[in-house]
Write an enzyme that holds these catalytic residues in place. Structure first.
Site, PDB file in Angstrom:
ATOM      1  N   LYS A  94       5.883  -4.428  -2.590  1.00  0.00           N
ATOM      2  CA  LYS A  94       7.210  -4.157  -3.138  1.00  0.00           C
ATOM      3  C   LYS A  94       7.467  -2.669  -3.360  1.00  0.00           C
ATOM      4  O   LYS A  94       8.600  -2.207  -3.286  1.00  0.00           O
ATOM      5  CB  LYS A  94       7.406  -4.920  -4.454  1.00  0.00           C
ATOM      6  N   GLU A 116      16.048  -7.192  -9.972  1.00  0.00           N
ATOM      7  CA  GLU A 116      15.745  -8.570 -10.349  1.00  0.00           C
ATOM      8  C   GLU A 116      14.311  -8.818  -9.952  1.00  0.00           C
ATOM      9  O   GLU A 116      13.789  -8.176  -9.051  1.00  0.00           O
ATOM     10  CB  GLU A 116      16.665  -9.538  -9.613  1.00  0.00           C
ATOM     11  N   SER A 383       0.083  -9.542   1.050  1.00  0.00           N
ATOM     12  CA  SER A 383       1.224  -8.840   0.442  1.00  0.00           C
ATOM     13  C   SER A 383       0.947  -8.323  -0.971  1.00  0.00           C
ATOM     14  O   SER A 383       1.573  -7.378  -1.415  1.00  0.00           O
ATOM     15  CB  SER A 383       2.451  -9.753   0.439  1.00  0.00           C
TER      16      SER A 383
HETATM   17  C1  LIG Z   1       2.764 -10.384  -3.674  1.00  0.00           C
HETATM   18  C2  LIG Z   1       4.070 -10.914  -3.194  1.00  0.00           C
HETATM   19  N1  LIG Z   1       4.161 -11.378  -1.948  1.00  0.00           N
HETATM   20  C3  LIG Z   1       5.312 -11.877  -1.458  1.00  0.00           C
HETATM   21  C4  LIG Z   1       6.454 -11.957  -2.240  1.00  0.00           C
HETATM   22  C5  LIG Z   1       7.682 -12.591  -1.653  1.00  0.00           C
HETATM   23  O1  LIG Z   1       8.715 -11.695  -1.398  1.00  0.00           O
HETATM   24  P1  LIG Z   1       9.096 -11.268   0.081  1.00  0.00           P
HETATM   25  O2  LIG Z   1       9.261 -12.520   0.857  1.00  0.00           O
HETATM   26  O3  LIG Z   1      10.349 -10.499  -0.083  1.00  0.00           O
HETATM   27  O4  LIG Z   1       7.981 -10.441   0.616  1.00  0.00           O
HETATM   28  C6  LIG Z   1       6.409 -11.473  -3.559  1.00  0.00           C
HETATM   29  C7  LIG Z   1       7.610 -11.520  -4.405  1.00  0.00           C
HETATM   30  O5  LIG Z   1       7.644 -11.275  -5.559  1.00  0.00           O
HETATM   31  C8  LIG Z   1       5.184 -10.943  -4.043  1.00  0.00           C
HETATM   32  O6  LIG Z   1       5.076 -10.491  -5.291  1.00  0.00           O
END
Ligand SMILES: Cc1ncc(COP(=O)(O)O)c(C=O)c1O
Lengths: 401, 262
Positions: A94, A116, A383
């Site tokens: 993020k 948000e 992620s």
């Molecule tokens: C670690 C992590 N992965 C994935 C996501 C999912 O969001 P996005 O699909 O925008 O990557 C989030 C959302 O808060 C997250 O904290």
């Protein structure tokens, strides 16, 4: 080279039929200004070099592409690699986006930021970016998510952000987006809204994708360098769709690379039990753009469920909707239980505690790897890290911390 | 209206709050007060332009399983009911609902149910071209919104696809009662007047006769939403009867009707 698939959106924010701007007139002028400012910043070398410098020295990029040898052996089959977004400052992807948007906020001369958050990772990343640049930061978060993500709530407050509990509707991410949009309606002249995923009205889906594309660009180069070829399969989890969009976009024109988005399958396919928008949704309008949504036949948003606060969202970015319909990306779902298993296997085999969101991608990669030839490489976007989730996971496993 | 030298009063209510029988009863009461037009809000799960009062009213209706086709059915039978003459009805409805319902189907049924126009708050002028052609075919007006933050060149484009009247948002923000209308509103209305011949109706924040006085001579009408909708909460208050709540809504509407004459 760009193609019809990668040269999107057009000037009105269309990814094929998806995207655009379905917002009250009060926000339109600000969106036009933001689009112009972003286009200028993109061309501006000093903006790009400031961003790159921060990504390198503050965020900690490039982060590694890591060969998960033990997990690969455990699954038996294709080689599993992880793009380590969990090693970024704040522990998730993020921050790539919030640093970029915070720089834009300052270019526009605005001093107040709203955001948000679901899992709290975007809230933390926004609070961090605002603290770093001395901007006021207000984060909208559903009451249910505040309960699930106490650690991140505390972190946001430590960094000077105000966390506003959202008590309407399902008290989760989608309600937080509604409240943030409302705040923006009455503050748009002084405030920038840092949207946390590739959702919302144009230019947000494009801009957030661009800021997150650093993930895929690095992965592409690292893969070529470490394995001598492009990956065979690339897998990422999809909430709103930002880590996956950032991962996939630089591979869109590489036809040989299979791209797979993994949604939250929750407890099962019945309405209200999952958050698999692309697997079970239909075309509609939500939060300012046109794309796949989980709605009833009257256009009312359906309740969604996921073990992970970050995937608990009834919509998805318009570019994913476009990729789905064009067939370029395949989307699938992983259940809560499978994700929990992925979480535990990853911890035991690799000594990495993944975010429960990322665990969805891991669980699917394990399935895919078993079927794959040992020469195949499977890259997974890790992620985020799982510190924020350990309390919730312990609760679900019936253990005390 | 302007030939009578008075302003048009357009109250807003939420359909199905708390149920459709109440909606019908309130429509009749407002019609008896002689209001000039009624805006009927379609409950939506994720409203962005609305403040808490209207959102709560949407939630009450949706918790009670509001459905679009049932509203259309009820209005159809109401318009064939000889004992009531309703003023023109304008629907306030999110594009999320229209799209999912099917735009043509929605427009035809809305028209058959007696609507004369629609306000689609999340369909800004830029996105409205195609849809405005469809509304014309269905004999419905598409009312466009102009905000104090809309620059002049945007306004010029927007008023071209508008019909019925122009909905002038009094403040940059969401719906909701406010103490005072902003001072800049007058200049905004004056400049709008130069750009269109359509009547100008002001909405967002209006709740009392004094607000109406400040608009006199500058606007052709005004819309009151939250100040009326907040009274609907009383339907679930066991200390008041339904008839009492309806007559109190009627009293308020009559008071605002008198204000239209100054
Ligand atoms: C670690 C992590 N992965 C994935 C996501 C999912 O969001 P996005 O699909 O925008 O990557 C989030 C959302 O808060 C997250 O904290």
């Amino acid at each position: 080279m760009t193609t019809i698939l990668s040269d999107v959106p057009d000037a009105s924010g269309r990814f094929g039929e998806f995207g655009r701007r379905f917002v009250p007139e009060t926000l339109m002028h600000a969106l036009e200004e933001l689009t112009q400012e972003y286009e200028k910043a993109k061309q501006d070398e000093s903006f790009q070099s400031e961003l790159n410098d921060l990504l390198k020295h503050y965020v900690g990029r490039p982060n590694p592409l890591y060969f998960a040898e033990r997990l690969t052996k455990h699954c038996g089959g294709g080689k599993i690699y992880f793009k380590r977004e969990d090693l970024n400052h704040t522990g998730a992807h993020k921050i790539n986006n919030t640093i970029g948007q915070a720089l834009l906020t300052m270019r526009m001369g605005k001093k107040r930021v709203i955001a948000e958050t679901g899992a709290g990772q975007h809230g933390v990343a926004s609070a961090v970016a605002c603290a770093r640049f001395g901007l006021e930061c207000i984060v909208y978060m559903g009451e249910e998510d505040i309960r699930r993500q106490k650690l991140n709530v505390f972190n946001m407050k430590m960094m000077g952000a105000e966390v506003r509990a959202v008590t309407s509707g399902s008290k989760t991410l989608r309600d937080a987006v509604n409240d943030a949009m409302r705040d923006w309606m009455s503050s748009v002249e002084s405030t920038h809204y840092i949207i946390g995923s590739v959702i919302g009205p144009h230019p947000f889906p494009m801009m957030v994708r661009d800021f997150q594309s650093v993930i895929g660009k690095e992965t592409r180069a690292q893969c070529l360098e470490q394995t001598g070829k492009l990956p065979d399969q690339v897998i990422a989890c999809v909430g709103g769709g930002s880590n996956s969009a950032g991962m996939f976009y630089p591979f869109i024109d590489d036809e040989s690379v299979k791209l797979i988005g993994v949604e939250a399958g929750g407890r099962g396919p019945e309405p209200g039990e999952h958050a698999s928008t692309l697997s079970y949704g239909a075309k509609g309008v939500l939060h300012g753009s046109f794309g796949y949504v989980l709605q009833d036949s009257d256009g009312q948003t359906q309740d969604v469920h996921s073990i992970s606060a970050g995937l608990d969202y009834p919509g998805v970015g318009p570019e994913h909707s476009y990729w789905k319909d064009s067939g370029r990306v395949n989307y699938t779902a992983i259940t809560d239980n499978e994700a929990l298993e992925g979480f535990q296997t990853m911890a035991k085999q690799e000594g990495i505690i993944p975010a429960i969101e990322s665990s969805h991608a891991i669980a699917h990669a394990m399935k895919v790897a078993r079927e794959a030839h040992p020469d195949e490489t499977i890259v997974v976007c890790l992620s985020g890290r799982g510190d924020k989730d350990v309390n919730e996971v312990a609760r679900l496993l019936g253990q005390e911390i | 209206m302007s030939s009578e030298g008075r302003m048009a009063f357009m109250p807003f209510i939420t359909a199905g709050d708390p149920d459709l029988d109440t909606t019908v009863a309130v429509l009749k009461e407002l019609a008896n007060c002689g209001v000039d037009l009624i805006e009927i809000g379609f409950p939506y799960s994720d409203p962005i332009a609305d403040g808490p009062v209207i959102q709560e009213s949407y939630t009450r209706a949706l918790n009670n399983h509001f459905q679009v086709h049932e509203l259309f059915d009820v209005l159809k039978s109401l318009s064939s009911d000889q004992t009531t003459t309703l003023p023109p009805l304008v629907g306030m409805v999110s594009y999320a609902i229209i799209f999912r319902y099917g735009a043509e189907k929605f427009l035809n049924e809305a028209s058959a149910a007696g609507f004369s126009g629609l306000i689609v708050p999340d369909l800004p002028g830029d996105e409205a071209l195609e849809f405005s052609q469809k509304t014309q075919l269905a004999n419905l007006d598409l009312v466009q919104l102009v905000s104090p933050l809309t620059p002049e060149d945007r306004t010029k484009r927007i008023v071209q696809t508008a019909s019925g009247f122009i909905y002038c948002i009094s403040v940059a923000g969401t719906t909701g009662v406010r103490d005072e209308l902003p001072a800049e509103l007058t200049t905004h209305l004056e400049s709008l007047r130069q750009l269109t011949d359509l009547p100008l109706a002001v909405g967002f924040g209006i709740s009392k006769p004094e607000h109406v006085d400040t608009l006199r001579g500058k606007a052709d009408g005004f819309i009151i939403g939250s100040a009326i909708v907040k009274q609907f909460a009383a339907f679930s208050d066991s200390n008041q009867t339904r008839a009492e709540v309806i007559s109190s809504i009627g009293n308020y509407a009559s008071e605002m009707m008198s204000a239209t004459r100054g």
